[in-house]
Design a protein around this motif. Sequence first.
Motif, PDB file in Angstrom:
ATOM      1  N   GLY A 296      -5.939  -6.613  -4.623  1.00  0.00           N
ATOM      2  CA  GLY A 296      -5.761  -4.843  -4.420  1.00  0.00           C
ATOM      3  C   GLY A 296      -5.313  -3.980  -4.910  1.00  0.00           C
ATOM      4  O   GLY A 296      -5.753  -4.637  -6.894  1.00  0.00           O
ATOM      5  N   MET A 297      -4.417  -3.467  -5.304  1.00  0.00           N
ATOM      6  CA  MET A 297      -4.492  -2.230  -5.995  1.00  0.00           C
ATOM      7  C   MET A 297      -2.541  -1.524  -6.633  1.00  0.00           C
ATOM      8  O   MET A 297      -1.994  -1.895  -6.039  1.00  0.00           O
ATOM      9  CB  MET A 297      -4.529  -0.784  -6.161  1.00  0.00           C
ATOM     10  CG  MET A 297      -6.157  -0.696  -5.429  1.00  0.00           C
ATOM     11  SD  MET A 297      -7.327  -0.857  -6.271  1.00  0.00           S
ATOM     12  CE  MET A 297      -7.204   0.328  -7.372  1.00  0.00           C
ATOM     13  N   VAL A 298      -2.341  -1.637  -8.138  1.00  0.00           N
ATOM     14  CA  VAL A 298      -1.344  -1.456  -8.596  1.00  0.00           C
ATOM     15  C   VAL A 298      -1.641   0.273  -8.995  1.00  0.00           C
ATOM     16  O   VAL A 298      -1.916   0.539  -9.633  1.00  0.00           O
ATOM     17  CB  VAL A 298      -0.774  -2.124  -9.433  1.00  0.00           C
ATOM     18  CG1 VAL A 298       0.429  -1.111 -10.074  1.00  0.00           C
ATOM     19  CG2 VAL A 298      -0.107  -3.355  -9.361  1.00  0.00           C
ATOM     20  N   SER A 299      -1.864   1.089  -7.910  1.00  0.00           N
ATOM     21  CA  SER A 299      -1.338   2.291  -8.470  1.00  0.00           C
ATOM     22  C   SER A 299      -0.095   3.401  -8.463  1.00  0.00           C
ATOM     23  O   SER A 299       0.043   4.280  -7.591  1.00  0.00           O
ATOM     24  CB  SER A 299      -2.199   3.292  -7.047  1.00  0.00           C
ATOM     25  OG  SER A 299      -0.978   3.241  -5.050  1.00  0.00           O
ATOM     26  N   TYR A 300      -0.105   3.304  -9.865  1.00  0.00           N
ATOM     27  CA  TYR A 300       1.589   3.642 -10.417  1.00  0.00           C
ATOM     28  C   TYR A 300       0.991   5.084 -10.292  1.00  0.00           C
ATOM     29  O   TYR A 300       2.127   5.463 -10.204  1.00  0.00           O
ATOM     30  CB  TYR A 300       1.468   2.711 -11.479  1.00  0.00           C
ATOM     31  CG  TYR A 300       2.983   2.308 -11.493  1.00  0.00           C
ATOM     32  CD1 TYR A 300       4.047   2.039 -11.298  1.00  0.00           C
ATOM     33  CD2 TYR A 300       3.684   3.535 -12.801  1.00  0.00           C
ATOM     34  CE1 TYR A 300       4.566   1.738 -10.758  1.00  0.00           C
ATOM     35  CE2 TYR A 300       4.995   2.448 -12.967  1.00  0.00           C
ATOM     36  CZ  TYR A 300       5.831   2.559 -11.629  1.00  0.00           C
ATOM     37  OH  TYR A 300       7.066   1.647 -11.831  1.00  0.00           O
ATOM     38  N   SER A 301       0.069   5.847 -10.618  1.00  0.00           N
ATOM     39  CA  SER A 301       0.044   7.042 -11.708  1.00  0.00           C
ATOM     40  C   SER A 301      -1.490   7.466 -10.018  1.00  0.00           C
ATOM     41  O   SER A 301      -1.811   7.127  -9.574  1.00  0.00           O
ATOM     42  CB  SER A 301      -1.176   7.646 -11.902  1.00  0.00           C
ATOM     43  OG  SER A 301      -2.765   6.861 -12.307  1.00  0.00           O
ATOM     44  N   GLU A 303      -3.326   9.893  -9.848  1.00  0.00           N
ATOM     45  CA  GLU A 303      -4.592   9.809 -10.008  1.00  0.00           C
ATOM     46  C   GLU A 303      -5.324   8.727  -9.511  1.00  0.00           C
ATOM     47  O   GLU A 303      -5.922   8.722  -9.172  1.00  0.00           O
ATOM     48  CB  GLU A 303      -4.489   9.657 -11.539  1.00  0.00           C
ATOM     49  CG  GLU A 303      -6.454  10.084 -12.590  1.00  0.00           C
ATOM     50  CD  GLU A 303      -5.027  10.071 -14.128  1.00  0.00           C
ATOM     51  OE1 GLU A 303      -4.101  10.002 -14.136  1.00  0.00           O
ATOM     52  OE2 GLU A 303      -5.926   9.568 -14.594  1.00  0.00           O
ATOM     53  N   VAL A 304      -4.096   7.738  -9.636  1.00  0.00           N
ATOM     54  CA  VAL A 304      -5.173   6.500  -9.401  1.00  0.00           C
ATOM     55  C   VAL A 304      -5.073   5.961  -7.578  1.00  0.00           C
ATOM     56  O   VAL A 304      -5.916   6.102  -7.442  1.00  0.00           O
ATOM     57  CB  VAL A 304      -4.738   5.044  -9.934  1.00  0.00           C
ATOM     58  CG1 VAL A 304      -5.324   3.622  -9.209  1.00  0.00           C
ATOM     59  CG2 VAL A 304      -5.002   5.081 -11.275  1.00  0.00           C
ATOM     60  N   LEU A 308      -8.784   6.209  -7.363  1.00  0.00           N
ATOM     61  CA  LEU A 308      -9.699   4.343  -6.815  1.00  0.00           C
ATOM     62  C   LEU A 308      -8.870   4.167  -4.798  1.00  0.00           C
ATOM     63  O   LEU A 308      -9.483   3.483  -4.270  1.00  0.00           O
ATOM     64  CB  LEU A 308      -8.487   3.339  -7.483  1.00  0.00           C
ATOM     65  CG  LEU A 308      -9.470   3.280  -8.849  1.00  0.00           C
ATOM     66  CD1 LEU A 308      -9.046   2.212  -9.699  1.00  0.00           C
ATOM     67  CD2 LEU A 308     -10.704   3.581  -8.895  1.00  0.00           C
TER      68      LEU A 308
END
Lengths: 408, 408
Positions: A296-301, A303-304, A308
């Motif tokens: 998975g993702m770490v969508s910290y921002s 933007e991400v 994404l």
Amino acid sequence: MDIRVSVINIGNELLLGQTVNTNLSWLGQELAAIGLPITRTIIIKDDETEIREALDSCWQNSEVVISSGGLGPTNDDITKAVIADFFSKVLEFREDVWSSVQTIFQRRGLEVPEINRNQAMVPEDFTAFINRLGTAPGLYYQNGNKKFFALPGVPIELKGLYKDYIKTILQNDFKSQPVTIKTLHTWRISESALAEILPEDIIPPEVQLAWLPQTGRVDLRVYGSDKTKVLVTINKVKQLINQYIWGEDSDTPQSILHNLLPEKGMTLSAAESCTGGLVQKLITDNAGSSAYFKGGMVSYSNEVKISLLGVKDNTLQQFGAVSEETALEMAEGVRKLTDSDWGISTTGIAGPDGGSSEKPVGTVCFGISGKADNYSYRTVFNGDRESIRFKASEYIILLLIEQLRRNL
Amino acid sequence: MDIRVSVINIGNELLLGQTVNTNLSWLGQELAAIGLPITRTIIIKDDETEIREALDSCWQNSEVVISSGGLGPTNDDITKAVIADFFSKVLEFREDVWSSVQTIFQRRGLEVPEINRNQAMVPEDFTAFINRLGTAPGLYYQNGNKKFFALPGVPIELKGLYKDYIKTILQNDFKSQPVTIKTLHTWRISESALAEILPEDIIPPEVQLAWLPQTGRVDLRVYGSDKTKVLVTINKVKQLINQYIWGEDSDTPQSILHNLLPEKGMTLSAAESCTGGLVQKLITDNAGSSAYFKGGMVSYSNEVKISLLGVKDNTLQQFGAVSEETALEMAEGVRKLTDSDWGISTTGIAGPDGGSSEKPVGTVCFGISGKADNYSYRTVFNGDRESIRFKASEYIILLLIEQLRRNL
């Protein structure tokens, strides 16, 4: 007769607080499991007088004394010399210990530093237990019905020596009644509210009930040496608080998931914001989680989140990054991106800054996206950044488990 | 005169090993910082005789006694009754404590369970410290130059009460010399190899040197109450082992990164396989890490490595998922995907299964991708799944720090 077990943990670092005493909790579990629960523990400095006093009081009052720490090769390690002196034994050189020390260094392709010759000195009449994982052997002395063990303080070495030698000796020499311990894990209810539901008279005198407040949830433990009574009691307790129980004994949220998902032949992915990777770390604590966990993702921002995960700019504008709407789009985004059956998400305010009256620190939104349905949740956790992140990570896994069980 | 400080931790769960004693390490740090390091700690069960014996021996030998645990509202919490009895004091009802208990429940929108009335009972002549975070007040009794404090065992409550009340009382009444503690964090060297580099005569008698083996690295601590001598010693030590030091005192790999990256105005992303999210969890432990950390991927399956990170099928086929080549493509992939200055990656075999003679369990490959250059590393860690994952997570952060410092 009750066998008294005393543990002496030696190390300035334990009292100065630079090391957390995980050895004690591990030993405590192991000893209880073979019916020899620890009676008392004394933690002292690497100081001759302190070590001597502790040995004296424990050796007088206990059948089993286990010390840990202070057996290293460096100067601040004085335990072995004090033990030898306390039991009036001379230190003698042991060939077998010396060759095991040499083997350890050879395996790493290193020369043996001269200082390690000390490690092969053992008090006379003591048995030396060869340590596969370090240079300090375990030490064992028996006098009448009393046993003394000295172990190094490095956790992996202490555990190895206990399992390789001590456990068998204790089991053979003390045919004791193991303590039966059953633990129930609850959530969404406070300790005192639980206590109000449970009438006192369901706990017979031979059985003990303990409340263990954990980070974000309460564990309830029932134990005693009468196995039948413990099991009968636990069943009564379960009936009364069933709706708040999510697991038992060594269950963790991620270990339950580890059984549930493969059973259903389903796969999972995760998108994390405030938990920053901890949800996925917990899931992958289980060896073999790659069978159902795709990643998975770490969508910290933000933007991400947008580029994404495909969260809509509009959703972020209208509801904010911390919202059930964003959580849902994150969960759905990661599920589709990784072609999984389930996607889960977290987005929240872990603090210490960033809170508002509408969304105080501790606010976390969760999303669960399945192939058929989507679910979102929102709650507020107490605590500091670390505990909020931990509570939120366990919470989303428990929410998914609830969902999976409902669909059974 | 040395002030003796005794701590009594009360709780079956500590001896049965179901709870790790983090209260002790926290209190130990706090007390050392104000010059009152803990002399001895006794850990006992919730048992009247044990509590009484521990109170007796500690109250005789110490100027300060702090107990924790057993103050909850449920039946297994007997500490307060035993304390009252030990000091020959009657329990009396305190209005101010009762109203703070009511406030806590009202804030959560709950009715006060009747059982909590007990929480407002306090031994006569004792001061009750109002607990903002729970229902059990702290208790304080002074007799001559001796002080006794009783605190609840819930960590957040114990910490709150210590900081709100006890610290000030101790600082005002004991004008003691704080202990100066300096810690050096090393990596890539063993404890005994470090000891060989450091001649014993650089440590004066007033200064203590301690070796603290941590997971995957060794910490070296120098301390004493003579601040100047401690600082002089630490400087000598530093000169000798400089190349192995990555940080000092409360530094963690992620806290150093937290200063370095914003300084350089650079951003970071991460792609994790074997560490499963832990690298990103560590980085986001720091509040404000969103200023430089964009996020990243947990590419647990090969499928995700290919489809999302753009790792070449050919690279996976030829070198395997655990290879420096794959690590590099992961790092580069996540850097480009998130448009960051740096991308870092981990891919390895955390075990317990999956090892081979060529790539044993513990093998981890790391990638660092910058805008100008790429770097890859490979190493083998000892330990179990949990410690391998933890060591690998700290290692990649330290490797990046090394890179960033080189480019200063």
